[in-house]
Design a protein around this motif. Structure first.
Motif, mmCIF file in Angstrom:
data_model
loop_
_atom_site.group_PDB
_atom_site.id
_atom_site.type_symbol
_atom_site.label_atom_id
_atom_site.label_comp_id
_atom_site.label_asym_id
_atom_site.label_seq_id
_atom_site.Cartn_x
_atom_site.Cartn_y
_atom_site.Cartn_z
ATOM 1 N N HIS A 130 -63.169 -48.806 92.810
ATOM 2 C CA HIS A 130 -64.038 -48.059 91.820
ATOM 3 C C HIS A 130 -64.374 -49.137 90.723
ATOM 4 O O HIS A 130 -65.596 -49.197 90.264
ATOM 5 C CB HIS A 130 -63.278 -46.882 91.106
ATOM 6 N N HIS A 136 -64.990 -40.281 98.180
ATOM 7 C CA HIS A 136 -63.966 -40.469 99.131
ATOM 8 C C HIS A 136 -63.847 -39.688 100.619
ATOM 9 O O HIS A 136 -63.208 -38.992 100.966
ATOM 10 C CB HIS A 136 -62.402 -39.904 98.355
ATOM 11 N N HIS A 140 -55.303 -39.261 91.314
ATOM 12 C CA HIS A 140 -56.675 -39.154 91.094
ATOM 13 C C HIS A 140 -57.336 -38.333 92.183
ATOM 14 O O HIS A 140 -56.870 -37.946 93.247
ATOM 15 C CB HIS A 140 -57.283 -40.300 90.668
ATOM 16 N N ALA A 190 -58.920 -38.236 94.839
ATOM 17 C CA ALA A 190 -59.305 -38.829 96.057
ATOM 18 C C ALA A 190 -58.729 -37.928 97.081
ATOM 19 O O ALA A 190 -59.129 -38.583 98.380
ATOM 20 C CB ALA A 190 -58.323 -40.175 96.251
ATOM 21 N N LEU A 242 -62.453 -38.799 89.284
ATOM 22 C CA LEU A 242 -63.124 -39.413 90.827
ATOM 23 C C LEU A 242 -62.581 -40.724 90.558
ATOM 24 O O LEU A 242 -62.511 -41.378 91.894
ATOM 25 C CB LEU A 242 -64.465 -39.133 90.760
ATOM 26 N N PRO A 278 -59.778 -43.691 89.280
ATOM 27 C CA PRO A 278 -58.690 -43.619 88.307
ATOM 28 C C PRO A 278 -58.805 -44.461 87.121
ATOM 29 O O PRO A 278 -59.340 -45.658 87.247
ATOM 30 C CB PRO A 278 -57.474 -44.413 89.110
ATOM 31 N N ASP A 285 -57.385 -44.457 97.729
ATOM 32 C CA ASP A 285 -58.484 -45.653 97.809
ATOM 33 C C ASP A 285 -57.866 -46.798 98.644
ATOM 34 O O ASP A 285 -58.820 -47.782 98.994
ATOM 35 C CB ASP A 285 -58.908 -46.066 96.565
HETATM 36 ZN ZN LIG Z 1 -60.762 -43.284 94.305
#
Ligand SMILES: [Zn+2]
Length: 315
Positions: A70, A136, A202, A204, A231, A233, A292
């Protein structure tokens, strides 16, 4: 003493070899070769691209290890990788929103936003959170499978001779993904419905929850999943977030919260501590989920590990 020296030397040599391997691989990737050079932002994309590309491609992952996709910003040497790549695959949908990376991706005619291609073809399957698109999409294997066609098409465009090879490998991968998707659905449907609720670091796991934890036809996708961080972290946790999560834990009778492999555990710890102070029976799962980051696993290993851990701790 002699033995100790030998052990130290072996460890040192081991570290030397291991520590340099990534740089050596990159040096190899940067060299001229007849293979198609692919640069993928995330490991989830890179895994699919090299599986489809097989021996005709040379893949490299830009955002390595446990780094956060991110917020990733371009570092020294990344420009050269972009210049070298014949194809650049990225997720898009707002995932890679670090300003320097985002502008490089948007400015490159060789960059293909795989997630946005999927959204354009299957808009009804894309989830949002507070009006923002949830990027995600790899967390639902049946949706991530839709990445195969844009990858096959892109590879075939730059390497026409390989078109049927890529198609064949893409079809084989699609079958494997369908199979794994069904296996995980079956595996998690064995957990009683009243226990299929998830809290992670988070946001995800919205797609994962819709595919593998929700009852079919359940309209509110968020009803079985929530997270203290949004969406992306951001390490921010205000009292309202804590209150919201505690309410969710209490109303759904949830007793375990899950950390993610590449996200700080601070938020999850605060939730567990606050929950305990309010008399809830809450523990932190001792095994991390992969959201992620794949932390060195393959895509299939990552998804299977998530399913295994969630099943064992929710049951
Ligand atoms: Zn994420």
């Amino acid at each position: 003493m002699f033995l100790l020296k030998k052990v130290c030397l072996a460890l040192f040599l081991g570290l030397l070899v291991f520590g340099c391997s990534s740089k050596n691989d990159l040096r190899e990737w940067m060299k001229d070769s007849p293979k198609v050079k692919i640069l993928s932002t995330t490991a989830q994309i890179g895994d699919l691209a090299t599986e489809i590309g097989g021996e005709r491609v040379d893949g490299w992952i830009l955002i390595q290890g446990d780094l956060d996709p991110h917020s990733y910003e371009i570092v020294k040497g990344d420009d050269e990788k972009f210049a070298r790549a014949q194809l650049i695959f990225y997720n898009g949908l707002g995932l890679e929103h670090g300003a320097s990376l985002s502008s490089l991706l948007r400015g490159s005619p060789r960059a293909v936003a795989i997630g946005e291609r999927i959204r354009d073809s299957y808009p009804e399957r894309i989830l949002k959170k507070d009006e923002a698109v949830d990027p995600h999409i790899w967390m639902d294997i049946s949706l991530w499978q839709k990445a195969i066609d844009p990858i096959v098409e892109s590879l075939s465009r730059v390497d026409r001779e390989g078109a049927s090879y890529y198609r064949e490998r893409g079809d084989a991968l699609a079958l494997k993904m369908e199979q794994t998707h069904k296996e995980i659905q079956e595996q998690l449907s064995a957990v009683p419905s009243e226990k299929r609720y998830l809290v992670t670091s988070h946001d995800a796991f919205q797609y994962f929850t819709r595919s593998y934890l929700a009852e079919s036809g359940e309209s509110d996708r968020n009803v079985r999943f929530t997270a203290p961080e949004g969406l992306a972290p951001d390490g921010q946790l205000n009292p309202l977030d804590i209150e919201r999560i505690i309410d969710f834990l209490r109303s759904k009778k949830i007793t375990v919260v899950f950390p993610e492999s590449n996200v700080s555990r601070d938020s999850i710890k605060k939730i567990a501590i606050s929950g305990k102070e309010l008399g809830l029976d809450i523990r932190i799962c001792s095994e991390a989920l992969y959201g992620d980051s794949m932390s060195g696993l393959s895509y299939f290993e990552m998804m299977k590990s998530n399913a295994d851990v969630i099943k064992r701790y929710l049951e």
